[in-house]
Design a protein around this motif. Structure first.
Motif, short mmCIF file in Angstrom:
data_model
loop_
_atom_site.label_atom_id
_atom_site.label_comp_id
_atom_site.label_asym_id
_atom_site.label_seq_id
_atom_site.Cartn_x
_atom_site.Cartn_y
_atom_site.Cartn_z
N LEU A 129 13.77 -36.14 -55.42
CA LEU A 129 12.35 -35.90 -55.14
C LEU A 129 12.06 -34.41 -55.00
O LEU A 129 11.00 -33.94 -55.45
N MET A 130 12.97 -33.67 -54.39
CA MET A 130 12.75 -32.23 -54.23
C MET A 130 12.67 -31.55 -55.59
O MET A 130 11.74 -30.78 -55.87
N VAL A 131 13.65 -31.83 -56.46
CA VAL A 131 13.65 -31.23 -57.79
C VAL A 131 12.41 -31.64 -58.58
O VAL A 131 11.75 -30.82 -59.21
N ALA A 132 12.08 -32.93 -58.54
CA ALA A 132 10.95 -33.44 -59.32
C ALA A 132 9.62 -32.88 -58.82
O ALA A 132 8.77 -32.46 -59.61
N PHE A 133 9.42 -32.84 -57.51
CA PHE A 133 8.15 -32.35 -56.97
C PHE A 133 7.96 -30.87 -57.26
O PHE A 133 6.88 -30.44 -57.68
N VAL A 134 9.00 -30.06 -57.02
CA VAL A 134 8.87 -28.62 -57.26
C VAL A 134 8.63 -28.35 -58.74
O VAL A 134 7.76 -27.56 -59.11
#
Length: 340
Positions: A129-134
Motif C-alpha cells: 500500500l505504501m508503494v502503490a499510494f506514493v
C-alpha cells in the motif's frame, strides 16, 4: 432569491411542492435542506451502492490494519522477522494442521524459516500500500500537470506531448524493469553490499511514476479539450486572467471527479504490479516483508502446505478486488448521468 426544493419519496431530483413563507423545508424524514451540492449528491449515490459501501469498508479495514502494523505487532507479540524453529519438523514443514495454525499463530508459520505468516501479511500489505499510494500520487500529479497544459495550449505543445505519451506507452514495462532494476541496484551497491530497506521501494515508486502517468495525462487532456471553449474559461481569458489562473483555478476544479476515479483505479493496478515484480524476484527483497515475495516463496510448498499459498494469495486478491469494486462504485457515484 433561490428556489427552495425538497426531496420527494422518489429521489432528490423531484420538483418540490410550494413552501409556505417562513416555514422550514423538510424531507420525509424531517431533515430540512435547501439544496444539495454535487459532492452531496455523489455521496448519496455512493451510499445506495451496497457493493461500493462493502468494498469501501473492506478497504478501510485493510488500510487501518496495514497502517497500524507496529501496534498489531506489539499486541500480537510476534514480529515479521521472528522465527519459531521449534514449530517445524525435520524437513522444515510446519507441525500441526493447516500449516501450523493455532491460537498463537493465526495463519500458521512459514515453512523452512518458521516466521509467523499473519504478521508477515500485515507488514506485506503495509509495503504494497505504501508503494502503490506514493506512486499513484506522483503519477496523478505528473499526469494532471502534463495533461492540463497539453489540452489547454494545444497546437505544437499538444502534438509533442501526445507523441511522448505514445512513446512511453510503447515501452514494454516488465522487460524494462528486468533490465533497469538490476542496473540501478548495481550503481549504488556492490555485489556483497546489503541494500537499504528503502532503496527497492523508492526505486519501484520511481519506475511506476515514469510509466504510469501517461493514462492520467491522456484522460485529463481529453477533458480539458472539451472544457477550454466553455463560457467560464472564455470569461476568465477576457478578464485578463493569466495562464496559471485559467489552468488551476478554472479548469482543475472541474477535473476532480475523473482524477479521483483514476486514482482509485490506479492504486490496485500498482499493487498488482509491485506484487508481480516481487514475485519475479526484482521487487522488494529480504528482509522487508512483501505480499508478492511471500506468494513466490510459497510456490514450492503448494503440495505440502497449500494453506501457506492460499493465505497470501487470498489477501492480495481481496485487497485488489476491494479497490477495483470501490473504484467502479466511485465512478458511478461521481457520474451525474448515472442511473444507479
Amino acid at each position: 432569491m433561490t428556489e427552495q426544493r425538497v426531496a420527494g419519496p422518489v429521489g432528490p431530483d423531484v420538483a418540490a411542492a410550494p413552501v409556505e413563507p417562513g416555514a422550514e423545508p423538510s424531507t420525509s424524514d424531517g431533515t430540512g435542506f435547501v439544496g444539495r451540492s454535487p459532492g452531496q449528491l455523489a455521496w448519496i449515490r455512493l451510499k445506495r451502492d451496497r457493493v461500493g459501501m462493502v468494498s469501501g469498508a473492506v478497504l478501510v479495514f485493510f488500510v487501518l490494519l496495514a497502517a497500524a502494523a507496529p501496534l498489531v505487532e506489539r499486541l500480537y507479540g510476534k514480529g515479521p522477522l521472528d522465527r519459531f524453529p521449534d514449530l517445524l519438523d525435520r524437513n522444515g514443514n510446519p507441525l500441526g494442521y493447516l500449516g501450523g495454525m493455532s491460537p498463537d499463530h493465526w495463519l500458521g508459520v512459514q515453512p523452512r524459516l518458521g516466521r509467523d505468516i499473519f504478521i508477515q501479511i500485515v507488514y506485506g500489505m503495509r509495503t504494497s500500500l505504501m508503494v502503490a499510494f506514493v506512486a499513484a500520487v506522483i503519477t496523478i500529479l505528473i499526469g494532471v500537470l502534463v495533461g492540463i497544459v497539453a489540452g489547454y495550449l494545444g497546437g505544437k505543445v499538444d502534438a509533442v506531448v501526445t507523441w511522448f505519451v505514445d512513446l512511453t506507452m510503447a515501452f514494454p514495462f516488465y522487460i524494462f524493469c528486468f533490465a533497469a532494476v538490476p542496473i540501478a541496484a548495481a550503481q549504488f551497491y556492490g555485489p556483497r553490499d546489503q541494500e537499504s530497506p528503502w532503496f527497492r521501494p523508492a526505486l519501484l515508486v520511481l519506475i511506476f511514476a515514469i510509466f504510469n502517468w501517461t493514462y492520467t495525462a491522456r484522460l485529463v487532456r481529453g477533458q480539458v479539450l472539451s472544457l477550454r471553449e466553455r463560457e467560464f474559461v472564455e470569461a476568465a481569458r477576457a478578464s485578463g486572467a493569466g495562464l496559471g489562473h485559467v489552468l488551476f483555478r478554472q479548469l482543475l476544479p472541474n477535473l476532480w471527479a475523473p482524477i479521483l476515479v483514476v486514482f482509485s483505479l490506479n492504486v490496485p493496478s500498482l499493487i498488482t504490479a509491485e506484487a508481480a515484480l516481487s514475485f519475479l524476484g526484482i521487487g522488494i527483497l529480504e528482509p522487508t516483508p512483501d505480499l508478492g515475495r511471500l506468494i513466490s516463496e510459497s510456490v514450492p510448498y503448494v503440495r505440502d502446505d497449500p494453506a501457506f499459498t492460499l493465505t497470501g494469495g487470498i489477501t492480495l486478491f481481496l485487497l485488489v478486488l476491494a479497490f477495483n469494486l470501490f473504484g467502479d462504485a466511485l465512478r458511478d457515484a461521481l457520474d451525474p448521468k448515472s442511473t444507479r
